[in-house]
Enzyme design. Structure first.
Site, PDB file in Angstrom:
ATOM      1  CG  ASN A 170      -1.946   1.085   1.216  1.00 43.92           C
ATOM      2  OD1 ASN A 170      -1.860   2.016   0.428  1.00 43.92           O
ATOM      3  ND2 ASN A 170      -2.922   0.998   2.103  1.00 43.92           N
ATOM      4  NE  ARG A 173      -6.454   1.669  -0.315  1.00 47.70           N
ATOM      5  CZ  ARG A 173      -6.349   2.961  -0.023  1.00 47.70           C
ATOM      6  NH1 ARG A 173      -5.160   3.519   0.114  1.00 47.70           N
ATOM      7  NH2 ARG A 173      -7.434   3.696   0.122  1.00 47.70           N
ATOM      8  CG  HIS A 179     -13.212   3.826   2.662  1.00 42.40           C
ATOM      9  ND1 HIS A 179     -13.859   4.848   3.322  1.00 42.40           N
ATOM     10  CD2 HIS A 179     -11.879   4.068   2.791  1.00 42.40           C
ATOM     11  CE1 HIS A 179     -12.959   5.676   3.822  1.00 42.40           C
ATOM     12  NE2 HIS A 179     -11.746   5.222   3.506  1.00 42.40           N
ATOM     13  NE  ARG A 231      -9.604  12.689   2.023  1.00 44.07           N
ATOM     14  CZ  ARG A 231      -9.554  11.373   1.965  1.00 44.07           C
ATOM     15  NH1 ARG A 231     -10.676  10.668   2.001  1.00 44.07           N
ATOM     16  NH2 ARG A 231      -8.419  10.744   1.870  1.00 44.07           N
ATOM     17  CD  GLU A 286      -8.575  -0.799   3.662  1.00 44.83           C
ATOM     18  OE1 GLU A 286      -9.077  -0.158   2.729  1.00 44.83           O
ATOM     19  OE2 GLU A 286      -7.887  -0.274   4.561  1.00 44.83           O
TER      20      GLU A 286
END
Length: 387
Positions: A9, A88, A173, A234, A374
Site C-alpha cells: 500500500n 492497492r 473504501h 476533508r 484490507e
C-alpha cells in the site's frame, strides 16, 4: 510460494506492507517504511509475533524504500518469496471493476485516471513500478478501491449536471467494505446475499455505504474521496457554490479551494487537529461542537440509507475510529431507537479488538464492530486471480 502474497500500500511518503499466506491464513511479516523523501526515514518491520526490527536511514525515494523493506526481510526474516504482489490502487474509474494482472497497458490506464485521484493513483503507480523491477517475473495484481462499488445503479452514481462533462460518482473504501460485509454475515450467521447492511468506515477518511445482498447500492464518497462524511482533513458534503463564492470574495482559484477542502478542512479545520483521539481528550466547547458536527453527518446518512434499503439487518462500524471509539459509535446512532437501532453502553465501551455486537441481544437491528483487514482482502483477491 504460491499462497504467499506480498501486499503493498504505497503512499506519497510511505510504503505499508504485509506478507500474507492465504492458504494457511498466517501473517509471516508486516511493516512500514515512512518519511520517504525526508532527511531521515524510518523502517519498522515485524516478523510474526517477534520484536520489531527498527532502522533509521535515509530513504530519498520509493526505490530505496522497497530496498529497505527487502533488507529487513533478509535481516529479520522470514524468507521473501511471494507468489504474487498485490497492490492497492485507489481509483479504477469505469475501466477496472475487478482485480487484474498488471501489464504495461494497465499501468498506462491507471496513469490516465490520475486526474480523478491525483493524491493516490500516481503514488500507487510508483509502488507498482518499483515492485515490478524488484520482483521480475512475479505476478503483480492491482486491487481497486472503487471496484466494489461497480454495482451502484445509475440513479446512485449519476450527478444531475450536464452529461457532456463525463463525471459520475464512484465510491471508495470498497476493499474494506468487501471484507467487513462478508465478516458481518459470518457474525450474524446469515448468507450475505440475504442481508441489508450499512457499513460505516470511520478513519482519517470516512464513508458510509448501503449494501444489499452483498452489492453496493449507494455510498457517501463520490467522484473523489472528498464527498460525504466529515473526515480528518476533508470537508465532506458542502455547497458546490462555495468554490465560486470564494473566487469572488477571497480571490481563491479552484485548485486552492480543492486543496483546502482536502487537506485543511474536516476535524482539522474545526479543532486544529485531525486526530479524533486528541479531539476526544479535550473538554471544551469547540471540541464538543466538532464532535456533534461529525456524528450528526453520520446519523443523517444512516437515516437516509435506512430509507433507501427499506430494511436494515445490521449497522457495521469499522476503521480506526469506528473500531476503537465507543463514544463516536453511540453519538452517531443517538435518537435512532424508533428505527430499532441502539447500542448497549457496557458492550459498546468494553475494551475489545475482536469482531462483536455492541447492541443489546434483543436489538431489532444489530450494531456490529468488525475490524477491517484490507491487506487480507487484497491478498485474497490477488491469490484468487493468479490461481
Amino acid at each position: 510460494m504460491a499462497g504467499r502474497i506480498l501486499v503493498l500500500n504505497t503512499g506519497s511518503s510511505s510504503i505499508k506492507y504485509e506478507l500474507v499466506d492465504v492458504t494457511t491464513r498466517e501473517r509471516p511479516a508486516r511493516g512500514l517504511v515512512e518519511r520517504i523523501g525526508e532527511d531521515m526515514g524510518r523502517l519498522t518491520h515485524r516478523a510474526g509475533d517477534g520484536p520489531p526490527y527498527i532502522r533509521e536511514l535515509p530513504v530519498p525515494g520509493h526505490d530505496e524504500g522497497l530496498d529497505a523493506m527487502m533488507e529487513a526481510f533478509a535481516a529479520a526474516g522470514p524468507d521473501l518469496a511471494p507468489g504474487a504482489v498485490g497492490h492497492r490502487v485507489v481509483h479504477g474509474g469505469t475501466r477496472f471493476t475487478k482485480a487484474l494482472l498488471i501489464d504495461d497497458n494497465v499501468i498506462a490506464a491507471i496513469e490516465e485516471l490520475a486526474p480523478l485521484a491525483p493524491l493516490h493513483n500516481p503514488v500507487n503507480l510508483t509502488g507498482i513500478r518499483v515492485a515490478r523491477k524488484a520482483f521480475p517475473g512475479v505476478p503483480q495484481v492491482a486491487v481497486f478501491d472503487t471496484a466494489f462499488h461497480r454495482t451502484l445503479p445509475p440513479e446512485a452514481y449519476t450527478y444531475a449536471v450536464p452529461q457532456e462533462w463525463g463525471v459520475r460518482r464512484f465510491g471508495f473504501h470498497g476493499t474494506s467494505c468487501a471484507y467487513v460485509s462478508r465478516r458481518a454475515a459470518a457474525v450474524l450467521g446469515h448468507d450475505l446475499a440475504d442481508l441489508n447492511l450499512i457499513v460505516l468506515h470511520l478513519g482519517n477518511g470516512a464513508s458510509a455505504t448501503a449494501i444489499s445482498g452483498g452489492r453496493s447500492v449507494d455510498t457517501s464518497m463520490g467522484m473523489t474521496p472528498l464527498e460525504g462524511l466529515v473526515m480528518g482533513t476533508r470537508s465532506g458534503d458542502i455547497d458546490p457554490a462555495l468554490t465560486g463564492y470564494l473566487a469572488r470574495v477571497n480571490g481563491l482559484d479552484s485548485q486552492q479551494v480543492e486543496h483546502a477542502l482536502t487537506h485543511h478542512s474536516g476535524l482539522l479545520a474545526l479543532t486544529g487537529t485531525r486526530d479524533m483521539r486528541e479531539v476526544r481528550a479535550r473538554n471544551d466547547d469547540t471540541a464538543r461542537q466538532a464532535l456533534e458536527i461529525y456524528t450528526r453527518r453520520i446519523r443523517k446518512y444512516v437515516g437516509a440509507y435506512y430509507a433507501l434499503l427499506g430494511r436494515v439487518d445490521a449497522i457495521v462500524f469499522t476503521g480506526g475510529v469506528g473500531e476503537h471509539d465507543g463514544a463516536t459509535r453511540a453519538a452517531s446512532l443517538a435518537g435512532l431507537d424508533r428505527l430499532g437501532i441502539t447500542v448497549d453502553p457496557a458492550l459498546n465501551h468494553a475494551d475489545s479488538t475482536s469482531e462483536r455486537a455492541v447492541s443489546p441481544p434483543s436489538a431489532e437491528v444489530p450494531v456490529l464492530v468488525i475490524p477491517t483487514d484490507e491487506e487480507w482482502e487484497i491478498a485474497r483477491q490477488a491469490h484468487a486471480l493468479i490461481s
